[in-house]
Design an enzyme around this catalytic site. Structure first.
Site: not given
Ligand code: OSB
Ligand code: MG
Length: 374
Positions: A141, A167-169, A195, A197, A220, A245, A269, A297, A299
């Site tokens: 990520s 995966k690009l935020k 992603d 969020n 996502e 998610d 998750k 994930g 973190i």
């Molecule tokens: O939305 O997937 C998410 C990390 C913290 C909180 C939310 C997310 C994330 C990640 C994954 O994108 C990070 C990882 O590789 O653990």
């Molecule tokens: Mg996510």
């Protein structure tokens, strides 16, 4: 099995670089670890709540509080009332059911008790959950960065390390351009997804449809966590598969989202859904509907990472998860580091999690310890 005590341990681990998402920037990880001590073994749980309620309503101080005030006392009472041999990980969710929410705290406690139980009998997480492979493909990520050249450098580094999926935020103002840049630079063969969020609304539907040009695996959680119907509507405008998610908190909400057409893929998750057993139940529901899943994930330290690798070894996990090497986030992990092997993470085979905290490292990163005795 009989619970004797639970140690609540807070650790602070600096990240190798800041991790920025649409909801905030993480510079270090403040993690609550649980060590369950039973009459026959010890087990470890990791609470994935972040320091602030930016990803979900949960936050690490709150989870620590709800465990002390409610969950641990309820387990003490429940254990007292249980028939001999009846107490164990599958009972935890039932005993904690009267308490609403706080799934990340429930998950951590169940994980620790499951670990203790499995260590006592020599079974691994993967075997217990139903894993079928001995290694899982690793995805990474990638946070929001200050510029596209900086992003391309970071992605080049991860691809060079062998990561199997990027995966690009994204967020408004950082979406189509970075995706286009990554596709142009690294080509169509890179498995790529984004992603958000929850950073968009349904009014952004046509903008998000511009991502359809880039052959993404999925987008996502573009909309708010409670806007499940909005995701179903969005799926009519956007061709890229939608993956929920934040919205998926249980097997029941997963089934509803699938039925509504709100999610074509699911990010599982364990912390978000109250534990590894509920995570497996979501895997089963998704599999029954032909919906692919992958392991998200949070973190995690090496403890949570090991458990996630075990979960991701189940047959329905057909997409690479956010299961990166320890070095993606941490210079030093509390366990022996999980490493990439040909772009994969090995599924631990030892009893329980199959990994242990290294005592000296654990002490070094510990900021507080508290013991709850049964
Ligand atoms: O939305 O997937 C998410 C990390 C913290 C909180 C939310 C997310 C994330 C990640 C994954 O994108 C990070 C990882 O590789 O653990
Ligand atoms: Mg996510």
């Amino acid at each position: 099995m009989k619970l004797r005590a639970v140690e609540l341990r807070r650790i602070a681990m600096p990240l190798v670089s800041p991790f920025r998402t649409s909801f905030g920037t993480q510079h270090q990880r403040d993690i609550l670890l649980l060590k369950v001590i039973t009459d026959g073994a010890c087990g470890w749980g990791e609470c994935v709540a972040l320091a602030d309620p930016g990803y979900s309503p949960e936050y690490v101080d709150g989870q620590s509080d709800v465990l002390r005030q409610f969950f641990l006392p309820a387990l003490a009472t429940g254990q007292g009332a249980a028939a001999v041999g009846e107490f164990g990980a599958p009972v935890v969710a039932r005993l904690l059911e009267p308490f609403k929410g706080h799934r990340m705290a429930k998950a951590a406690l169940e994980m620790a008790i499951l670990d203790a139980e499995l260590r006592e009998t020599g079974r691994s997480f993967a075997r217990e959950l139903g894993g079928v492979v001995d290694r899982v493909p690793a995805g990474v990520s990638v946070g929001i960065l200050e510029s596209i050249p900086a992003l391309l450098d970071v992605v080049a580094g991860y691809l060079g390390e062998g990561y199997r999926r990027i995966k690009l935020k994204i967020e408004p103002g950082w979406d189509v351009a970075p995706v286009r840049a990554v596709r142009e630079r690294f080509g169509d063969d890179v498995a790529l997804q984004v992603d958000a969020n929850t950073a968009y609304t349904l009014r952004d539907a046509r903008h998000l449809a511009k991502l359809d040009d880039f052959d993404l695996l999925l987008i996502e959680q573009p909309l708010a966590e409670d806007d499940v119907l909005g995701h179903a509507d969005l799926a009519k405008t956007v061709r890229t598969p939608i993956c929920l998610d934040e919205s998926i908190t249980s097997a029941q909400t997963a089934a509803a989202a699938i039925r509504l057409g709100a999610t074509q893929v699911i990010n599982i998750k364990p912390g978000r859904v109250g534990g590894y057993l509920e995570a497996r139940a979501i895997h089963d529901v998704a599999a029954a509907h032909g919906v692919p899943v992958w392991c998200g994930g949070m973190i995690e330290s090496g403890l949570g990472r090991a458990a996630n690798a075990a979960l991701a070894s189940l047959p329905g996990f057909t997409l690479p998860g956010d299961i990166s090497a320890s070095g993606r986030f941490y210079r030093v992990d509390v366990t022996a580091p999980l490493v990439l092997e040909d772009g994969h993470i090995r599924v631990p085979t030892g009893a329980g999690l199959g990994v242990d905290p290294i005592p000296e490292i654990l002490e070094e990163v510990t900021t507080a310890v508290d013991l709850f005795e049964f």
